[in-house]
Design an enzyme around this catalytic site. Structure first.
Site, PDB file in Angstrom:
ATOM      1  N   ASP A  10       0.814  -1.213   0.000  1.00 32.89           N
ATOM      2  CA  ASP A  10       0.000   0.000   0.000  1.00 32.89           C
ATOM      3  C   ASP A  10       0.851   1.268   0.000  1.00 32.89           C
ATOM      4  O   ASP A  10       2.041   1.237   0.294  1.00 32.89           O
ATOM      5  CB  ASP A  10      -0.885   0.020   1.252  1.00 32.89           C
ATOM      6  CG  ASP A  10      -2.164  -0.766   1.037  1.00 32.89           C
ATOM      7  OD1 ASP A  10      -2.424  -1.181  -0.093  1.00 32.89           O
ATOM      8  OD2 ASP A  10      -2.893  -0.935   2.025  1.00 32.89           O
ATOM      9  N   LYS A  20      -3.833   3.172  -2.311  1.00 31.27           N
ATOM     10  CA  LYS A  20      -5.104   3.924  -2.335  1.00 31.27           C
ATOM     11  C   LYS A  20      -4.892   5.039  -1.341  1.00 31.27           C
ATOM     12  O   LYS A  20      -4.541   4.802  -0.211  1.00 31.27           O
ATOM     13  CB  LYS A  20      -6.270   3.067  -1.844  1.00 31.27           C
ATOM     14  CG  LYS A  20      -6.624   1.959  -2.779  1.00 31.27           C
ATOM     15  CD  LYS A  20      -7.980   1.404  -2.424  1.00 31.27           C
ATOM     16  CE  LYS A  20      -7.989   0.899  -0.999  1.00 31.27           C
ATOM     17  NZ  LYS A  20      -9.292   0.548  -0.506  1.00 31.27           N
ATOM     18  N   MET A  50      -8.561   8.765   9.281  1.00 34.82           N
ATOM     19  CA  MET A  50      -9.164   9.253   8.029  1.00 34.82           C
ATOM     20  C   MET A  50     -10.192  10.360   8.297  1.00 34.82           C
ATOM     21  O   MET A  50     -11.267  10.363   7.704  1.00 34.82           O
ATOM     22  CB  MET A  50      -9.841   8.088   7.273  1.00 34.82           C
ATOM     23  CG  MET A  50      -8.879   7.006   6.876  1.00 34.82           C
ATOM     24  SD  MET A  50      -9.678   5.573   6.123  1.00 34.82           S
ATOM     25  CE  MET A  50     -10.223   4.678   7.564  1.00 34.82           C
TER      26      MET A  50
HETATM   27  N1  SAH Z   1      -4.559   0.029   8.961  1.00 29.17           N
HETATM   28  C1  SAH Z   1      -4.019   1.349   9.273  1.00 29.17           C
HETATM   29  C2  SAH Z   1      -5.035   2.435   9.028  1.00 29.17           C
HETATM   30  C3  SAH Z   1      -5.405   2.582   7.573  1.00 29.17           C
HETATM   31  S1  SAH Z   1      -6.574   3.844   7.307  1.00 29.17           S
HETATM   32  C4  SAH Z   1      -3.522   1.356  10.718  1.00 29.17           C
HETATM   33  O1  SAH Z   1      -3.816   0.410  11.474  1.00 29.17           O
HETATM   34  O2  SAH Z   1      -2.839   2.295  11.097  1.00 29.17           O
HETATM   35  C5  SAH Z   1      -5.525   5.181   6.852  1.00 29.17           C
HETATM   36  C6  SAH Z   1      -5.490   6.201   7.963  1.00 29.17           C
HETATM   37  O3  SAH Z   1      -4.598   5.769   8.983  1.00 29.17           O
HETATM   38  C7  SAH Z   1      -4.992   7.559   7.563  1.00 29.17           C
HETATM   39  O4  SAH Z   1      -6.020   8.328   6.979  1.00 29.17           O
HETATM   40  C8  SAH Z   1      -4.582   8.122   8.897  1.00 29.17           C
HETATM   41  O5  SAH Z   1      -5.708   8.529   9.650  1.00 29.17           O
HETATM   42  C9  SAH Z   1      -4.003   6.889   9.562  1.00 29.17           C
HETATM   43  N2  SAH Z   1      -2.550   6.783   9.411  1.00 29.17           N
HETATM   44  C10 SAH Z   1      -1.879   5.772   8.856  1.00 29.17           C
HETATM   45  N3  SAH Z   1      -0.555   5.983   8.930  1.00 29.17           N
HETATM   46  C11 SAH Z   1      -0.389   7.162   9.549  1.00 29.17           C
HETATM   47  C12 SAH Z   1       0.735   7.929   9.949  1.00 29.17           C
HETATM   48  N4  SAH Z   1       1.993   7.527   9.720  1.00 29.17           N
HETATM   49  N5  SAH Z   1       0.516   9.098  10.579  1.00 29.17           N
HETATM   50  C13 SAH Z   1      -0.725   9.517  10.843  1.00 29.17           C
HETATM   51  N6  SAH Z   1      -1.838   8.841  10.490  1.00 29.17           N
HETATM   52  C14 SAH Z   1      -1.661   7.678   9.866  1.00 29.17           C
END
Ligand code: SAH
Length: 258
Positions: A50, A72, A186
């Site tokens: 991803d 995405k 998100m």
């Molecule tokens: N599966 C992922 C989340 C995916 S949804 C997890 O467990 O972290 C994608 C969202 O995750 C982004 O919109 C943001 O809100 C958050 N996110 C993922 N990586 C991030 C990062 N390094 N810093 C801040 N927010 C992050």
């Protein structure tokens, strides 16, 4: 098979041809990948990754592995979810060891469950390798604990939008009443409406809020603000996605923990 780096002694699972491993890569910092993730990278024939997966992590893959980008990002759908799941099925049917590498944890707003369902119904064997979710580990890098014994006995993880991109149709009153700490994924697009819903539910205007973008990466930025000011401050400080937003008293602990 070439090994990219030695793993410590352990009874590491062997990646069998025709299997898919759904693996979390953590929020950004490559060091937050699990050892199971590293073991998977060293054995995979193809890695479907991803947008939020750190490039350093991909550098630890078996050099012969094929790497497929399936990113995405925030509405800009560069690969449709159904297509990605179907690709995993087909690669596995070709007898490949397929590593599906996702940001954070695959089962936390990560579509890991959806992909697992598709694999299951196609009869493809798969395994889940959890990862550190941005809403826990990413906030920790900003000095924010999602719980503190004296402050909250619960924490709620919320997606800022539903599957169609609209603001999540949740009972914000119940969420607000039930949980002193909210961790919003998100949520940058709809934070104005979410903040208003929380204010309407009785959360105070000066309730601490943190916006952490690029958590655990070299680009990490942390904005400390309040429910009332969050929208204006995001704009002023040009905070961008990906960001985790934390609402609640634990945000104030940052001063003590960083
Ligand atoms: N599966 C992922 C989340 C995916 S949804 C997890 O467990 O972290 C994608 C969202 O995750 C982004 O919109 C943001 O809100 C958050 N996110 C993922 N990586 C991030 C990062 N390094 N810093 C801040 N927010 C992050």
């Amino acid at each position: 098979m070439k090994q990219t780096a030695p793993l410590p002694p352990h009874n590491w699972p062997v990646f069998q041809p025709g299997w898919v491993w759904l693996c979390g890569a953590g929020p950004g910092d490559a060091g937050l990948l699990t050892l199971h993730g590293l073991n998977a990278l060293q054995q995979a024939d193809v890695i479907v990754y991803d947008a939020l997966v750190n490039a350093d992590i991909l550098g630890w893959a078996n050099p012969d592995a094929e790497q497929v980008f399936a990113g995405k990002r925030g509405g800009q759908v560069s690969a449709k979810q159904g297509d990605i799941s179907q690709m995993l099925v087909e690669l596995a049917q070709d007898g490949k060891r397929v590593l599906r590498l996702k940001g954070g944890d695959p089962f936390v707003f990560g579509r890991g469950a959806e992909e697992g369902q598709t694999l299951k119904s196609a009869g493809i064997p798969f395994r889940i390798l959890p990862g550190i979710s941005a809403g826990i580990g990413g906030l920790a890098y900003a000095g924010i604990p999602v719980t503190h014994g004296a402050m909250n006995q619960s924490v709620t993880f919320v997606s800022g939008h539903d599957a169609k991109g609209a603001v999540s149709p949740l009972n914000w009153q119940a969420i607000s009443d039930g949980s002193p700490v909210l961790v919003l994924y998100m949520a940058m697009k709809h934070i104005g409406r979410i903040g208003k819903a929380l204010r309407d539910a009785g959360r105070p205007a000066d309730e601490p809020v943190a916006v952490v973008s690029g958590a655990s990466t070299p680009d990490q930025r942390v904005l400390e603000t309040t429910l009332e000011r969050v929208v204006a401050d995001i704009e002023t400080h040009k905070m961008t996605a990906p960001a985790i937003i934390c609402v609640g008293p634990v945000v104030a602990l940052r001063d003590l923990l960083t």
